[in-house]
Design a protein around this motif. Structure first.
Motif, PDB file in Angstrom:
ATOM      1  N   ALA A  32       0.827  -1.207   0.000  1.00 21.17           N
ATOM      2  CA  ALA A  32       0.000   0.000   0.000  1.00 21.17           C
ATOM      3  C   ALA A  32       0.859   1.254   0.000  1.00 21.17           C
ATOM      4  CB  ALA A  32      -0.935   0.006   1.212  1.00 21.17           C
ATOM      5  N   LEU A  33       2.109   1.138  -0.436  1.00 18.56           N
ATOM      6  CA  LEU A  33       3.065   2.264  -0.455  1.00 18.56           C
ATOM      7  C   LEU A  33       3.215   2.887   0.929  1.00 18.56           C
ATOM      8  CD1 LEU A  33       2.108   3.950  -3.863  1.00 18.56           C
ATOM      9  CD2 LEU A  33       3.935   2.295  -3.405  1.00 18.56           C
ATOM     10  N   ASN A  34       3.084   2.045   1.960  1.00 19.45           N
ATOM     11  CA  ASN A  34       3.227   2.479   3.354  1.00 19.45           C
ATOM     12  C   ASN A  34       2.234   3.573   3.735  1.00 19.45           C
ATOM     13  OD1 ASN A  34       5.383   0.629   3.748  1.00 19.45           O
ATOM     14  ND2 ASN A  34       6.786   2.106   2.835  1.00 19.45           N
ATOM     15  N   ALA A  35       1.070   3.574   3.076  1.00 20.53           N
ATOM     16  CA  ALA A  35       0.013   4.514   3.457  1.00 20.53           C
ATOM     17  C   ALA A  35      -0.438   4.211   4.883  1.00 20.53           C
ATOM     18  CB  ALA A  35      -1.164   4.404   2.485  1.00 20.53           C
ATOM     19  N   SER A  70       6.245   6.978   2.683  1.00 20.02           N
ATOM     20  CA  SER A  70       4.841   6.785   3.067  1.00 20.02           C
ATOM     21  C   SER A  70       3.988   7.650   2.160  1.00 20.02           C
ATOM     22  CB  SER A  70       4.582   7.160   4.523  1.00 20.02           C
ATOM     23  OG  SER A  70       3.197   7.064   4.812  1.00 20.02           O
ATOM     24  N   ALA A  71       3.047   7.010   1.470  1.00 20.21           N
ATOM     25  CA  ALA A  71       2.255   7.713   0.455  1.00 20.21           C
ATOM     26  C   ALA A  71       0.996   8.355   1.027  1.00 20.21           C
ATOM     27  CB  ALA A  71       1.887   6.751  -0.670  1.00 20.21           C
ATOM     28  N   GLY A  72       1.018   8.736   2.301  1.00 20.01           N
ATOM     29  CA  GLY A  72      -0.113   9.468   2.873  1.00 20.01           C
ATOM     30  C   GLY A  72      -1.074   8.569   3.606  1.00 20.01           C
ATOM     31  N   GLY A  73      -2.319   9.064   3.759  1.00 18.04           N
ATOM     32  CA  GLY A  73      -3.336   8.317   4.486  1.00 18.04           C
ATOM     33  C   GLY A  73      -4.086   7.368   3.574  1.00 18.04           C
ATOM     34  N   ASP A  74      -4.311   6.153   4.064  1.00 18.46           N
ATOM     35  CA  ASP A  74      -5.143   5.193   3.339  1.00 18.46           C
ATOM     36  C   ASP A  74      -6.564   5.759   3.252  1.00 18.46           C
ATOM     37  OD1 ASP A  74      -7.018   2.862   3.168  1.00 18.46           O
ATOM     38  OD2 ASP A  74      -5.143   1.741   3.103  1.00 18.46           O
ATOM     39  N   PHE A  75      -7.131   5.838   2.043  1.00 16.91           N
ATOM     40  CA  PHE A  75      -8.442   6.468   1.871  1.00 16.91           C
ATOM     41  C   PHE A  75      -9.540   5.724   2.634  1.00 16.91           C
ATOM     42  CE2 PHE A  75      -6.538   7.941  -2.334  1.00 16.91           C
ATOM     43  CZ  PHE A  75      -6.212   9.178  -1.819  1.00 16.91           C
ATOM     44  N   THR A  76      -9.428   4.410   2.733  1.00 19.91           N
ATOM     45  CA  THR A  76     -10.411   3.652   3.509  1.00 19.91           C
ATOM     46  C   THR A  76     -10.341   4.039   4.980  1.00 19.91           C
ATOM     47  OG1 THR A  76     -10.236   1.804   1.951  1.00 19.91           O
ATOM     48  CG2 THR A  76     -11.215   1.332   4.098  1.00 19.91           C
ATOM     49  N   TYR A  77      -9.135   4.231   5.475  1.00 20.98           N
ATOM     50  CA  TYR A  77      -8.944   4.661   6.865  1.00 20.98           C
ATOM     51  C   TYR A  77      -9.522   6.059   7.079  1.00 20.98           C
ATOM     52  CZ  TYR A  77      -6.269   5.787  11.152  1.00 20.98           C
ATOM     53  OH  TYR A  77      -5.875   6.156  12.413  1.00 20.98           O
ATOM     54  N   LEU A  78      -9.286   6.967   6.145  1.00 22.66           N
ATOM     55  CA  LEU A  78      -9.854   8.313   6.257  1.00 22.66           C
ATOM     56  C   LEU A  78     -11.379   8.257   6.269  1.00 22.66           C
ATOM     57  CD1 LEU A  78      -7.527  10.380   3.882  1.00 22.66           C
ATOM     58  CD2 LEU A  78      -7.443  10.228   6.376  1.00 22.66           C
ATOM     59  N   ASP A  79     -11.944   7.369   5.475  1.00 17.95           N
ATOM     60  CA  ASP A  79     -13.395   7.208   5.457  1.00 17.95           C
ATOM     61  C   ASP A  79     -13.893   6.700   6.808  1.00 17.95           C
ATOM     62  OD1 ASP A  79     -15.946   7.208   4.038  1.00 17.95           O
ATOM     63  OD2 ASP A  79     -15.813   5.020   4.091  1.00 17.95           O
ATOM     64  N   LEU A 255     -13.803  11.872  -0.642  1.00 18.80           N
ATOM     65  CA  LEU A 255     -13.677  10.459  -0.293  1.00 18.80           C
ATOM     66  C   LEU A 255     -14.612   9.599  -1.144  1.00 18.80           C
ATOM     67  CD1 LEU A 255     -13.354  10.575   3.598  1.00 18.80           C
ATOM     68  CD2 LEU A 255     -11.584   9.977   1.944  1.00 18.80           C
ATOM     69  N   ASP A 256     -15.845  10.079  -1.358  1.00 20.07           N
ATOM     70  CA  ASP A 256     -16.765   9.320  -2.210  1.00 20.07           C
ATOM     71  C   ASP A 256     -16.189   9.154  -3.614  1.00 20.07           C
ATOM     72  OD1 ASP A 256     -18.541   9.068  -0.126  1.00 20.07           O
ATOM     73  OD2 ASP A 256     -19.871  10.690  -0.786  1.00 20.07           O
ATOM     74  N   ARG A 257     -15.551  10.212  -4.102  1.00 18.71           N
ATOM     75  CA  ARG A 257     -14.957  10.143  -5.442  1.00 18.71           C
ATOM     76  C   ARG A 257     -13.763   9.190  -5.462  1.00 18.71           C
ATOM     77  NH1 ARG A 257     -10.616  12.824  -7.125  1.00 18.71           N
ATOM     78  NH2 ARG A 257     -10.724  14.281  -5.363  1.00 18.71           N
ATOM     79  N   LEU A 258     -12.913   9.287  -4.445  1.00 20.06           N
ATOM     80  CA  LEU A 258     -11.695   8.484  -4.422  1.00 20.06           C
ATOM     81  C   LEU A 258     -11.973   7.001  -4.167  1.00 20.06           C
ATOM     82  CD1 LEU A 258      -9.525  10.992  -2.376  1.00 20.06           C
ATOM     83  CD2 LEU A 258      -9.100  10.312  -4.747  1.00 20.06           C
ATOM     84  N   LEU A 259     -13.059   6.708  -3.448  1.00 21.11           N
ATOM     85  CA  LEU A 259     -13.381   5.327  -3.109  1.00 21.11           C
ATOM     86  C   LEU A 259     -14.382   4.694  -4.063  1.00 21.11           C
ATOM     87  CD1 LEU A 259     -13.608   5.773   0.762  1.00 21.11           C
ATOM     88  CD2 LEU A 259     -11.855   4.501  -0.471  1.00 21.11           C
ATOM     89  N   ALA A 260     -14.883   5.479  -5.011  1.00 17.81           N
ATOM     90  CA  ALA A 260     -15.857   4.935  -5.970  1.00 17.81           C
ATOM     91  C   ALA A 260     -15.204   3.855  -6.818  1.00 17.81           C
ATOM     92  CB  ALA A 260     -16.394   6.045  -6.862  1.00 17.81           C
ATOM     93  N   PRO A 261     -15.963   2.784  -7.146  1.00 14.81           N
ATOM     94  CA  PRO A 261     -15.390   1.748  -8.026  1.00 14.81           C
ATOM     95  C   PRO A 261     -14.957   2.351  -9.346  1.00 14.81           C
ATOM     96  CG  PRO A 261     -17.504   1.050  -7.099  1.00 14.81           C
ATOM     97  CD  PRO A 261     -17.350   2.497  -6.761  1.00 14.81           C
TER      98      PRO A 261
END
Length: 279
Positions: A32-35, A70-79, A255-261
């Motif tokens: 996960a690029l160390n997110a 570290s490539a930042g925060g995992d988007f699922t975690y931010l959600d 987040l909705d945009r980034l996590l959309a399929p």
């Protein structure tokens, strides 16, 4: 280099090894690029007191496994943080422990920035004592771009490392800061070829580890008193503001945009073979 694992209680996404008096700390979510996820964030919060308590340790090298620092925060975690107030409360407390623990740590921390350092990764670089950065790497703090307030290091410490104007520009825009630019403006110490960054950081750590320990640690403390005052003056407001920003409509939309399929890409039509010349 001969290393041995050190049994710190830091969870599955941090690896701690000893090379003599040097402790090597690796962010370890390479797939996960160390997110940052909850386990990695919690591990970082508990790391610094254990380093302080390690009587044999004299210096720390902080790096990432794989292609990224570290490539930042995992988007699922931010959600999860946006939806769960209790988890967010724990995470913000951990954020405070990471910042204050790292700034107060008695051991010099040498960062080997082997790839992109984004979000919390960028903050870890900002709070390190000496930074070696790979030529291909970059820094970025995109909190504001997604609708969040950055509370965990970058905007708090950057004004002491570079000009206030530059700190504002990069905090507002989240623009990437290439390695050479980061060195020019004082955010990192050294830029080196990608395949040399870890070895250079280790050489620096081993050199510092060979110096009189109490003199090194007290000198770091004197220097970091200025940084600690800046952190303590801003951290409570910063964390409160970050907490509020998790409820922002801009964050929810991003987040909705980034996590959309992702829509599957249409296969490209094969090109017709060209007629050979002279036919």
């Amino acid at each position: 280099m001969s290393t041995a694992p050190v049994p710190y209680d830091v969870g599955p996404h941090l690896l701690v090894e000893a090379d003599g008096p040097v402790r090597i700390v690796r962010l370890n979510r390479p797939e996960a690029l160390n997110a940052t996820n909850h386990e990695l964030h919690r591990g970082l919060a508990g790391l610094w007191p254990q380093l302080d308590a390690d009587a044999e340790a004299r210096a720390v090298v902080l790096t990432g496994n794989g292609k990224a620092f570290s490539a930042g925060g995992d988007f699922t975690y931010l959600d999860e943080l946006a939806r769960d107030e209790d988890l967010r409360r724990v995470t913000l407390a951990h954020g405070r422990q990471i910042v204050t623990g790292m700034v107060a740590c008695r051991l010099p921390v040498i960062a080997a920035v082997n790839g992109p350092a984004v979000g919390l990764g960028c903050s870890l670089v900002a709070m390190s004592d000496v930074v070696f950065m790979a030529e291909s790497a970059h820094l970025a703090d995109p909190h504001v771009m997604v609708g969040l307030v950055a509370a965990d290091g970058g905007p708090v410490t950057w004004p002491l490392l570079t000009s206030l104007q530059l700190a504002k520009e990069y905090a507002f825009t989240g623009d990437r800061i290439p390695a050479t630019r980061a060195a020019e403006i004082g955010l990192v110490n050294h830029v080196c070829p990608d395949d040399e960054v870890f070895a250079r950081a280790m050489a620096c750590a081993q050199r510092i580890a060979g110096l009189p320990a109490q003199a090194v640690q007290d000198t770091k403390r004197i220097l970091n008193l200025q940084l600690e005052r800046a952190v303590l003056g801003a951290i409570d407001f910063a964390l409160s503001a970050e907490d509020r920003s998790f409820g922002s409509p801009e964050l929810r939309a991003n987040l909705d945009r980034l996590l959309a399929p992702k829509e599957p890409k249409e296969p490209k039509e094969p090109k017709e073979p060209k007629e050979p010349k002279g036919s």
